[in-house]
Design a protein around this motif. Sequence first.
Motif, PDB file in Angstrom:
ATOM      1  N   PRO A 160       0.814  -1.227   0.000  1.00  0.00           N
ATOM      2  CA  PRO A 160       0.000   0.000   0.000  1.00  0.00           C
ATOM      3  C   PRO A 160       0.844   1.273   0.000  1.00  0.00           C
ATOM      4  O   PRO A 160       0.411   2.301  -0.524  1.00  0.00           O
ATOM      5  CB  PRO A 160      -0.820  -0.104   1.289  1.00  0.00           C
ATOM      6  N   ALA A 161       2.053   1.228   0.534  1.00  0.00           N
ATOM      7  CA  ALA A 161       2.893   2.439   0.596  1.00  0.00           C
ATOM      8  C   ALA A 161       3.791   2.519  -0.637  1.00  0.00           C
ATOM      9  O   ALA A 161       3.703   3.460  -1.435  1.00  0.00           O
ATOM     10  CB  ALA A 161       3.733   2.423   1.867  1.00  0.00           C
ATOM     11  N   TRP A 162       4.653   1.529  -0.808  1.00  0.00           N
ATOM     12  CA  TRP A 162       5.598   1.565  -1.928  1.00  0.00           C
ATOM     13  C   TRP A 162       4.854   1.625  -3.262  1.00  0.00           C
ATOM     14  O   TRP A 162       5.201   2.406  -4.158  1.00  0.00           O
ATOM     15  CB  TRP A 162       6.519   0.332  -1.878  1.00  0.00           C
ATOM     16  N   GLY A 163       3.800   0.797  -3.382  1.00  0.00           N
ATOM     17  CA  GLY A 163       3.065   0.729  -4.660  1.00  0.00           C
ATOM     18  C   GLY A 163       2.518   2.093  -5.052  1.00  0.00           C
ATOM     19  O   GLY A 163       2.530   2.466  -6.225  1.00  0.00           O
ATOM     20  N   MET A 164       2.031   2.829  -4.055  1.00  0.00           N
ATOM     21  CA  MET A 164       1.436   4.133  -4.349  1.00  0.00           C
ATOM     22  C   MET A 164       2.518   5.154  -4.734  1.00  0.00           C
ATOM     23  O   MET A 164       2.381   5.885  -5.711  1.00  0.00           O
ATOM     24  CB  MET A 164       0.668   4.624  -3.119  1.00  0.00           C
ATOM     25  N   PHE A 165       3.606   5.176  -3.979  1.00  0.00           N
ATOM     26  CA  PHE A 165       4.565   6.267  -4.193  1.00  0.00           C
ATOM     27  C   PHE A 165       5.638   5.955  -5.232  1.00  0.00           C
ATOM     28  O   PHE A 165       6.249   6.882  -5.760  1.00  0.00           O
ATOM     29  CB  PHE A 165       5.161   6.723  -2.862  1.00  0.00           C
ATOM     30  N   GLU A 166       5.886   4.676  -5.554  1.00  0.00           N
ATOM     31  CA  GLU A 166       6.830   4.435  -6.664  1.00  0.00           C
ATOM     32  C   GLU A 166       6.197   4.935  -7.958  1.00  0.00           C
ATOM     33  O   GLU A 166       6.881   5.447  -8.837  1.00  0.00           O
ATOM     34  CB  GLU A 166       7.245   2.956  -6.763  1.00  0.00           C
ATOM     35  N   LYS A 167       4.878   4.827  -8.072  1.00  0.00           N
ATOM     36  CA  LYS A 167       4.197   5.326  -9.272  1.00  0.00           C
ATOM     37  C   LYS A 167       4.076   6.850  -9.213  1.00  0.00           C
ATOM     38  O   LYS A 167       4.363   7.550 -10.183  1.00  0.00           O
ATOM     39  CB  LYS A 167       2.808   4.706  -9.384  1.00  0.00           C
ATOM     40  N   ALA A 168       3.623   7.343  -8.031  1.00  0.00           N
ATOM     41  CA  ALA A 168       3.402   8.790  -7.910  1.00  0.00           C
ATOM     42  C   ALA A 168       4.710   9.558  -8.127  1.00  0.00           C
ATOM     43  O   ALA A 168       4.707  10.637  -8.733  1.00  0.00           O
ATOM     44  CB  ALA A 168       2.807   9.121  -6.541  1.00  0.00           C
ATOM     45  N   ALA A 169       5.835   9.018  -7.646  1.00  0.00           N
ATOM     46  CA  ALA A 169       7.115   9.723  -7.779  1.00  0.00           C
ATOM     47  C   ALA A 169       7.409  10.007  -9.255  1.00  0.00           C
ATOM     48  O   ALA A 169       7.792  11.127  -9.626  1.00  0.00           O
ATOM     49  CB  ALA A 169       8.249   8.891  -7.154  1.00  0.00           C
ATOM     50  N   CYS A 170       7.224   8.990 -10.100  1.00  0.00           N
ATOM     51  CA  CYS A 170       7.527   9.150 -11.533  1.00  0.00           C
ATOM     52  C   CYS A 170       6.549  10.115 -12.199  1.00  0.00           C
ATOM     53  O   CYS A 170       6.943  10.984 -12.981  1.00  0.00           O
ATOM     54  CB  CYS A 170       7.484   7.797 -12.240  1.00  0.00           C
ATOM     55  N   ALA A 171       5.255   9.943 -11.891  1.00  0.00           N
ATOM     56  CA  ALA A 171       4.237  10.774 -12.552  1.00  0.00           C
ATOM     57  C   ALA A 171       4.419  12.248 -12.150  1.00  0.00           C
ATOM     58  O   ALA A 171       4.415  13.137 -13.005  1.00  0.00           O
ATOM     59  CB  ALA A 171       2.842  10.290 -12.172  1.00  0.00           C
ATOM     60  N   LEU A 172       4.553  12.496 -10.854  1.00  0.00           N
ATOM     61  CA  LEU A 172       4.643  13.884 -10.383  1.00  0.00           C
ATOM     62  C   LEU A 172       5.907  14.553 -10.902  1.00  0.00           C
ATOM     63  O   LEU A 172       5.893  15.718 -11.311  1.00  0.00           O
ATOM     64  CB  LEU A 172       4.606  13.921  -8.844  1.00  0.00           C
ATOM     65  N   LEU A 173       7.005  13.799 -10.917  1.00  0.00           N
ATOM     66  CA  LEU A 173       8.241  14.389 -11.443  1.00  0.00           C
ATOM     67  C   LEU A 173       8.112  14.686 -12.936  1.00  0.00           C
ATOM     68  O   LEU A 173       8.599  15.704 -13.429  1.00  0.00           O
ATOM     69  CB  LEU A 173       9.441  13.476 -11.174  1.00  0.00           C
ATOM     70  N   ALA A 174       7.402  13.809 -13.634  1.00  0.00           N
ATOM     71  CA  ALA A 174       7.191  14.055 -15.070  1.00  0.00           C
ATOM     72  C   ALA A 174       6.271  15.247 -15.301  1.00  0.00           C
ATOM     73  O   ALA A 174       6.269  15.831 -16.384  1.00  0.00           O
ATOM     74  CB  ALA A 174       6.605  12.812 -15.727  1.00  0.00           C
ATOM     75  N   GLY A 175       5.456  15.592 -14.292  1.00  0.00           N
ATOM     76  CA  GLY A 175       4.559  16.747 -14.434  1.00  0.00           C
ATOM     77  C   GLY A 175       3.102  16.366 -14.568  1.00  0.00           C
ATOM     78  O   GLY A 175       2.280  17.187 -14.986  1.00  0.00           O
ATOM     79  N   MET A 176       2.745  15.133 -14.192  1.00  0.00           N
ATOM     80  CA  MET A 176       1.338  14.703 -14.285  1.00  0.00           C
ATOM     81  C   MET A 176       0.704  14.578 -12.902  1.00  0.00           C
ATOM     82  O   MET A 176       1.284  13.979 -11.999  1.00  0.00           O
ATOM     83  CB  MET A 176       1.244  13.342 -14.986  1.00  0.00           C
ATOM     84  N   PRO A 177      -0.526  15.078 -12.743  1.00  0.00           N
ATOM     85  CA  PRO A 177      -1.251  14.889 -11.484  1.00  0.00           C
ATOM     86  C   PRO A 177      -1.712  13.437 -11.366  1.00  0.00           C
ATOM     87  O   PRO A 177      -1.896  12.763 -12.377  1.00  0.00           O
ATOM     88  CB  PRO A 177      -2.458  15.825 -11.639  1.00  0.00           C
ATOM     89  N   VAL A 178      -1.899  12.974 -10.126  1.00  0.00           N
ATOM     90  CA  VAL A 178      -2.230  11.562  -9.926  1.00  0.00           C
ATOM     91  C   VAL A 178      -3.563  11.384  -9.200  1.00  0.00           C
ATOM     92  O   VAL A 178      -3.963  12.213  -8.389  1.00  0.00           O
ATOM     93  CB  VAL A 178      -1.125  10.828  -9.113  1.00  0.00           C
ATOM     94  N   ILE A 179      -4.215  10.269  -9.543  1.00  0.00           N
ATOM     95  CA  ILE A 179      -5.345   9.762  -8.754  1.00  0.00           C
ATOM     96  C   ILE A 179      -4.919   8.381  -8.291  1.00  0.00           C
ATOM     97  O   ILE A 179      -4.626   7.509  -9.116  1.00  0.00           O
ATOM     98  CB  ILE A 179      -6.634   9.670  -9.602  1.00  0.00           C
ATOM     99  N   GLU A 180      -4.860   8.178  -6.975  1.00  0.00           N
ATOM    100  CA  GLU A 180      -4.360   6.921  -6.408  1.00  0.00           C
ATOM    101  C   GLU A 180      -5.515   6.080  -5.887  1.00  0.00           C
ATOM    102  O   GLU A 180      -6.292   6.537  -5.054  1.00  0.00           O
ATOM    103  CB  GLU A 180      -3.389   7.208  -5.256  1.00  0.00           C
ATOM    104  N   LYS A 181      -5.610   4.846  -6.389  1.00  0.00           N
ATOM    105  CA  LYS A 181      -6.611   3.924  -5.861  1.00  0.00           C
ATOM    106  C   LYS A 181      -5.892   2.671  -5.346  1.00  0.00           C
ATOM    107  O   LYS A 181      -5.377   1.865  -6.108  1.00  0.00           O
ATOM    108  CB  LYS A 181      -7.617   3.539  -6.968  1.00  0.00           C
ATOM    109  N   PRO A 182      -5.827   2.501  -4.011  1.00  0.00           N
ATOM    110  CA  PRO A 182      -5.108   1.348  -3.461  1.00  0.00           C
ATOM    111  C   PRO A 182      -5.973   0.092  -3.467  1.00  0.00           C
ATOM    112  O   PRO A 182      -7.195   0.169  -3.642  1.00  0.00           O
ATOM    113  CB  PRO A 182      -4.853   1.789  -2.013  1.00  0.00           C
ATOM    114  N   GLY A 183      -5.338  -1.069  -3.246  1.00  0.00           N
ATOM    115  CA  GLY A 183      -6.077  -2.309  -3.045  1.00  0.00           C
ATOM    116  C   GLY A 183      -6.891  -2.185  -1.765  1.00  0.00           C
ATOM    117  O   GLY A 183      -6.400  -1.649  -0.757  1.00  0.00           O
TER     118      GLY A 183
END
Length: 516
Positions: A160-183
């Motif tokens: 729940p932690a790593w899965g959310m932020f390994e994706k968010a880190a790349c998207a946010l750095l690239a300049g895209m806003p995120v919508i996170e839906k966990p398991g």
Amino acid sequence: MHTLTSYVAGRWQEGTGEARALLDPTSGETVAQLPSGGIDFKEMTSHARDVGGPALRALGFAERGQLLKDLSAAIHAEREELIELGRLCGGNTRGDAKFDIDGATGTLAAYAYYARSLGDRKTLPDGEGVQLGRTARYWGQHILSPRVGVAVHINAFNFPAWGMFEKAACALLAGMPVIEKPGSPTALLAWRLAQITVDSGILPEGAFQFVAGSAGDLLDHLGPQDCLAFTGSARTGALLRGHANVVAHNVRINVEADSLNAAVLAPDVESDSETYGAFLSNVVTDMTQKAGQKCTAVRRILVPAERVEDVQADLIAELGRIQMGDPADRAHRLGPLTDAAQLEDVRAGIGRLSEVAEIVLGGSEPTELGGCFVTPTLLVAADPRADVLHELEVFGPVSTILPYTGSVEDAVELVNMGGGGLVTSLYCNDVDWTENYVIGVAPWHGRVWIASDRSVSQSLPPGMVLPASIHGGPGRAGGGEELGAERGLAFYMQRTALQGFKGFLNPRFGTPAEAE
Ligand code: NAP
């Protein structure tokens, strides 16, 4: 008792439907309520595109990197509380919870570090430029620019932690806003992380939104500039890939699914060597860390046929040292599975494996601990080519020894029968054997982890996903790719070929060396 809420367009919102009870898998007590429904996903996606995206893209890479660094620190500050939540909702031992939570903050910090060298430019050069015309005046340069949509991240329950932020880190750095839906089973920890993120005020409004519960009709609102990154089972991955709206609008999709990762012991590795010690300890870690609920965990252990008895005895001895029990007790290194549904799946899976392999340790019988505990289970296959060994992912502390001839050709054939994997680990000191193994398995794997006496003392375990190396794999592993330092940004960016006057292109869009 918490009631989990979603963060939609700048406000926290409770679901309107019947709540699902989330249970502590050790005690069976209810720890949170998770109601779904009532979210206006059209509003949510528009808010990301109209508010979050422009705010992020107004910043350069280095500035966005600073946001990631600050977010990493804000989450790290709540580490103890988060570790406790990992235990409560996921049955994590302290070590398991740290693996997840420190993985999240570590990946954010790593991307903050990569950002420093990217500076404050708005686009990235994709490789060196090339002369297209008769002279160098007419030039070609590929660039990457942030997609002007929203990145939707649908994650598996096990990280729940790593899965959310390994994706968010790349998207946010690239300049895209995120919508996170966990398991859903472990959404309590993800929800607390979302609260910390929002309360910190670090990210611009609209850059981060959070869905507690079902994804509802979220995918119906995605368009051509949006990205969908999914982690979970191959079955759900296939469903999302074929979603009518995703197909109709060519929504960019990345799928990280499951994988029957194989560890291979080469015939030359002596039983008293450091490499053999690492083989035993890594297999045992993979089987027991997070109770075997890791996409990178070893499910198939290839051992030269004449050594199977010895290896089996050594693994049983090592596994015998792992204490299973209440994860609140720091002496325990193996906790329960996440929920009753996983327990049922794992028991059924052990049953199916036992039709083609002998159980030499553990089994599917209930333990005296109750809850969702499963004893570490080791099997030895009679026929290493039985299909079920290469097709069924038993998502628990379960692994099967597959005897092989000791030839590299046999190892390659068996390992590739998994149909595409996230990682395969090799223990070998023979460089020719190793080279042939790499050439044979690389097309079917996202990562090949190699241990030899020369490097094993410095190596990190094969089950650990590092931000510097790509994560993903072909075929049944989902066909996706994440992380890999700057490579991880490309999914969230559009590659464009520029063709024009070199004197214009190089200073503005070229690599730093070309710009000089
Ligand atoms: P899952 O059942 O496929 O669910 C994954 C995510 O998809 C959850 O958030 C789930 O939400 C959501 N979901 C399910 N059906 C959906 C639908 N129709 N539309 C939109 N979203 C939907 O997988 P899981 O049980 O959580 O995770 C375990 C699996 O993930 C294992 O097979 C493991 O190997 C794999 N995994 C892979 C990686 C990797 O990096 N390759 C990493 C971790 C895990 P709900 O929970 O609300 O149903």
